[in-house]
Design an enzyme around this catalytic site. Structure first.
Site, PDB file in Angstrom:
ATOM      1  N   HIS A 121      -7.114  53.413 -42.382  1.00 31.66           N
ATOM      2  CA  HIS A 121      -6.727  51.978 -42.342  1.00 31.66           C
ATOM      3  C   HIS A 121      -6.913  51.487 -40.912  1.00 31.66           C
ATOM      4  CE1 HIS A 121      -3.971  48.536 -43.672  1.00 31.66           C
ATOM      5  NE2 HIS A 121      -4.346  48.255 -42.426  1.00 31.66           N
ATOM      6  N   HIS A 157      -8.340  48.115 -38.263  1.00 28.60           N
ATOM      7  CA  HIS A 157      -8.858  46.766 -38.002  1.00 28.60           C
ATOM      8  C   HIS A 157      -9.795  46.826 -36.801  1.00 28.60           C
ATOM      9  CE1 HIS A 157      -5.943  44.758 -40.686  1.00 28.60           C
ATOM     10  NE2 HIS A 157      -5.180  45.786 -40.361  1.00 28.60           N
ATOM     11  N   LYS A 206      -9.329  45.655 -50.932  1.00 28.80           N
ATOM     12  CA  LYS A 206      -8.034  45.449 -50.285  1.00 28.80           C
ATOM     13  C   LYS A 206      -7.297  44.278 -50.912  1.00 28.80           C
ATOM     14  CE  LYS A 206      -4.689  45.690 -47.367  1.00 28.80           C
ATOM     15  NZ  LYS A 206      -4.431  46.151 -46.020  1.00 28.80           N
ATOM     16  N   HIS A 247      -1.585  45.932 -49.413  1.00 29.23           N
ATOM     17  CA  HIS A 247      -0.564  45.557 -48.430  1.00 29.23           C
ATOM     18  C   HIS A 247       0.689  45.279 -49.242  1.00 29.23           C
ATOM     19  CE1 HIS A 247       0.852  43.758 -44.550  1.00 29.23           C
ATOM     20  NE2 HIS A 247       1.778  43.361 -45.407  1.00 29.23           N
ATOM     21  N   HIS A 304       0.188  51.626 -45.016  1.00 29.05           N
ATOM     22  CA  HIS A 304       1.238  51.559 -43.980  1.00 29.05           C
ATOM     23  C   HIS A 304       2.652  51.469 -44.560  1.00 29.05           C
ATOM     24  CE1 HIS A 304       0.598  47.364 -44.907  1.00 29.05           C
ATOM     25  NE2 HIS A 304      -0.468  47.245 -44.149  1.00 29.05           N
ATOM     26  N   LEU A 322       3.210  44.155 -38.999  1.00 35.07           N
ATOM     27  CA  LEU A 322       3.624  43.995 -40.391  1.00 35.07           C
ATOM     28  C   LEU A 322       3.022  45.112 -41.231  1.00 35.07           C
ATOM     29  CD1 LEU A 322       3.282  40.142 -40.713  1.00 35.07           C
ATOM     30  CD2 LEU A 322       5.408  41.460 -40.787  1.00 35.07           C
ATOM     31  N   ASP A 363      -3.672  51.633 -38.884  1.00 36.56           N
ATOM     32  CA  ASP A 363      -3.454  50.189 -38.843  1.00 36.56           C
ATOM     33  C   ASP A 363      -3.577  49.682 -37.408  1.00 36.56           C
ATOM     34  OD1 ASP A 363      -3.110  47.684 -39.862  1.00 36.56           O
ATOM     35  OD2 ASP A 363      -0.947  47.849 -40.131  1.00 36.56           O
TER      36      ASP A 363
HETATM   37  O1  DOR Z   1       0.568  44.158 -38.044  1.00 38.34           O
HETATM   38  C1  DOR Z   1      -0.406  43.893 -38.738  1.00 38.34           C
HETATM   39  N1  DOR Z   1      -1.551  43.447 -38.214  1.00 38.34           N
HETATM   40  N2  DOR Z   1      -0.306  44.048 -40.066  1.00 38.34           N
HETATM   41  C2  DOR Z   1      -1.278  43.658 -40.901  1.00 38.34           C
HETATM   42  O2  DOR Z   1      -1.124  43.813 -42.081  1.00 38.34           O
HETATM   43  C3  DOR Z   1      -2.481  42.990 -40.377  1.00 38.34           C
HETATM   44  C4  DOR Z   1      -2.735  43.348 -38.996  1.00 38.34           C
HETATM   45  C5  DOR Z   1      -3.752  42.460 -38.313  1.00 38.34           C
HETATM   46  O3  DOR Z   1      -4.794  42.197 -38.891  1.00 38.34           O
HETATM   47  O4  DOR Z   1      -3.510  42.085 -37.177  1.00 38.34           O
HETATM   48 ZN    ZN Z   2      -3.644  46.557 -41.501  1.00 38.91          ZN
END
Ligand code: DOR
Ligand code: ZN
Length: 350
Positions: A18, A20, A104, A141, A179, A224, A252
């Site tokens: 997971h 980004h 997702k 999520h 997460h 989150l 995450d």
């Molecule tokens: O803390 C988070 N940041 N939780 C998420 O689900 C998305 C992520 C983000 O894309 O910044």
């Molecule tokens: Zn995430």
């Protein structure tokens, strides 16, 4: 007497289930950070606009590959962002052609860039049924967005209100609860059949809600789902170190520039890609379970995704405290690294 505790461990190269990576200048800066230690990663599709179609995922994959250092063996595994308009046949094609590994599900409004997510879960039933048929995993999520539900209860409420009905109606669907942050989620996954798994982040193994809120507000610990009480963190550590194949690493890692986080209304996300392996080695060692680190970072994830573990290995060595930069510079501004709040002694050998 000789200290029997290991000072070096070798594991299959880890994967991040997971992640980004963003786009543009941020992507250029953070992709090499993940590629340094990880073999593969499940790439989140919450760009602006989101990565919805197979064609968009293929194009994004190309931009990720272009941002990797020369000769990098890192493999981005793409996901499609589920909307109420997603075409099941596009999903089927993306899976068949090796473009997308998973889909997702963001409940609309749950987190960063989730406005195009799902409001009415019945509208995505044809997509979920297609995915169950072809064996394509759904990454969720798991938080409800109902303003009447306390933010600390949103994960537990999601299990009852959304996840259980989806699993009842589509029992063959392979699902990853992303997460997880609560003992409720850990128990739910543990008591479910093998087609439900969960990722656990590095930071949720280390911080609880006091870290965010006690003694001054700490925006760099805000993400989150938000970190919960200490008893939940302890449940997450127990799950991670247990060796249970349904729990595996999804960092995450979610970079935002410092100006975007240090705001009256700051962004959610913690950047852990560079120091995750050092942090995890400390957590597993403290639990007396260093031997289970490889299962969590390198074996359980591929097994769930029906992929072979990485052939290569990495070696981690224990010594004097390792230092990481406090922040990295990107074309979109500085991004602060996760501070575990304790010294890190394990480093990945080059
Ligand atoms: O803390 C988070 N940041 N939780 C998420 O689900 C998305 C992520 C983000 O894309 O910044
Ligand atoms: Zn995430």
């Amino acid at each position: 007497m000789k200290d029997a505790r290991p000072t070096s461990i070798t594991l299959r190269r880890p994967d991040d289930w997971h992640l980004h990576l963003r786009d543009g200048a941020m992507l250029d800066a953070v992709a090499p950070e993940s590629a340094r230690h990880f073999g593969r990663a499940i790439i989140m599709p919450n760009l602006v606009p989101p990565v919805v179609t197979a064609a968009q995922a293929e194009a994004y994959r190309g931009r990720i590959r272009a941002a990797l250092p020369e000769g990098s063996g890192f493999t981005p595994l793409m996901t499609l962002y589920l909307t109420e308009e997603t075409d099941p046949e596009d999903v089927r094609r993306a899976h068949r052609d090796g473009i997308a590994t998973a889909v997702k599900l963001y409940p609309a409004g749950a987190t960063t860039n989730s406005a195009s997510g799902v409001r009415d879960f019945d509208k995505v039933r044809p997509v979920l049924e297609t995915m169950a048929e072809i064996g394509m995993p759904l990454c969720v999520h798991g938080e409800v967005t109902d303003g009447a539900i306390d933010i600390f209860d949103r994960e537990a409420a999601f299990i009852d209100r959304v996840l259980k009905p989806i699993r009842r109606k589509t029992p063959d669907l392979r699902i990853v609860m992303e997460h997880v942050t609560t003992a409720d989620a850990v128990d739910y996954v543990r008591d479910s059949p093998r087609n439900l798994a969960a990722t656990i982040t590095t930071h949720h193994l280390i911080i609880n809600r006091n870290h965010i809120l006690a003694g001054g507000i700490k925006p760099h610990y805000y993400c989150l789902p938000v970190a919960k009480r200490e008893r939940h963190r302890v449940a997450l550590v127990q799950a991670a170190v247990s060796g249970d194949p349904r729990f595996f690493l999804g960092t995450d890692s979610a970079p935002h520039s410092d100006p975007a986080k240090l705001q009256p209304c700051g962004c959610a996300g913690i950047f852990t890609a560079p120091n995750t392996m050092s942090c995890l080695a400390e957590v597993f060692e403290a639990a007396g379970r260093l031997g289970a680190l490889e299962a969590f970072t390198s074996l359980n994830g591929p097994r769930f995704y029906k992929l072979p573990p990485n052939e290569e290995t990495i070696t981690m060595v224990k010594g004097d405290p390792v230092t990481y930069p406090e922040r990295i510079e990107t074309g979109d501004g500085p991004v602060t690294l996760f501070d575990p709040g304790f010294a890190l002694h394990w480093r990945v050998e080059d």
